[in-house]
Design an enzyme around this catalytic site. Structure first.
Site, short mmCIF file in Angstrom:
data_model
loop_
_atom_site.label_atom_id
_atom_site.label_comp_id
_atom_site.label_asym_id
_atom_site.label_seq_id
_atom_site.Cartn_x
_atom_site.Cartn_y
_atom_site.Cartn_z
N VAL A 84 0.84 -1.19 0.00
CA VAL A 84 0.00 0.00 0.00
C VAL A 84 0.87 1.24 0.00
CG1 VAL A 84 -1.68 1.28 1.38
CG2 VAL A 84 -1.83 -1.19 1.24
N CYS A 85 0.55 2.19 -0.87
CA CYS A 85 1.23 3.48 -0.91
C CYS A 85 0.31 4.49 -0.22
CB CYS A 85 1.51 3.90 -2.35
SG CYS A 85 2.33 5.50 -2.47
N LEU A 86 0.63 4.80 1.01
CA LEU A 86 -0.20 5.72 1.79
C LEU A 86 0.72 6.53 2.68
CD1 LEU A 86 -3.15 6.47 2.42
CD2 LEU A 86 -3.16 4.67 4.13
#
Length: 184
Positions: A84-86
């Site tokens: 996840v890119c957060l």
């Protein structure tokens, strides 16, 4: 018992006492899966994902590693690894956050408001920007194909059998080849 260990236990217990199913891995609290439902009124509504969580030794001072186990079509989720890119998890994590924040706020917000300008899945980002209706259709197809309750139970069997079949990918041998070769 150290403070980070107590915090880890408390945060995992909060998840278990909430609306989340938590499946521990190797009977510890540093790796586990959380059953996560797509947020209401989103393209992901009705989808069910198994999300793998790995807590570093320095948790809560260091952020957890979060990844989707079953496939999801989203600009900010790597399609192959599920990473996840957060920003709030990867760059601006604070010990003030806990695992409930991840599953009640951060992940639902990510699914509700994808950011195609910072993609991990370039195909999803490109499709979202060029043809929103085709993007929405593909999200729904992925939900139908990969994000049903039976899909998260199937990932259990794959994980359990997959642990024993781990290799570096450089060798492809069969039992016959091994038996037919002399030791050097």
């Amino acid at each position: 018992m150290s403070s980070p260990t107590k915090r880890r236990e408390m945060d995992v217990m909060k998840l278990m006492m909430g609306d989340f199913i938590v499946e521990t891995i190797n009977d510890g609290l540093s790796e586990f899966n959380v059953i996560f439902n797509g947020p209401k009124e989103s393209l992901y509504e009705g989808g069910v994902w198994k999300v793998r969580v790995e807590l570093p030794d320095a948790y809560p001072y260091k952020s957890p590693s979060i990844g989707f186990v079953n496939k999801i079509f989203h600009p900010n989720v790597d399609e192959l690894s599920g990473s996840v890119c957060l920003d709030v998890i990867n760059q601006s994590w604070s010990p003030m956050f806990d695992l409930l924040n991840v599953f009640e706020s951060f992940l639902p917000q990510l699914l509700l408001y994808p950011n195609p300008s910072d993609p991990l899945n370039g195909d999803a980002a490109s499709l979202m920007m060029k043809d929103k209706s085709q993007y929405e259709q593909k999200v729904k197809e992925y939900c139908e194909k990969y994000a049903k309750k039976e899909d998260i139970t199937n990932t259990n069997a794959e994980e359990e059998s997959g642990d024993e079949d781990v290799s570096d990918g450089n060798t492809a041998s069969t039992d016959d080849e091994i038996a037919g070769q002399a030791d050097p």
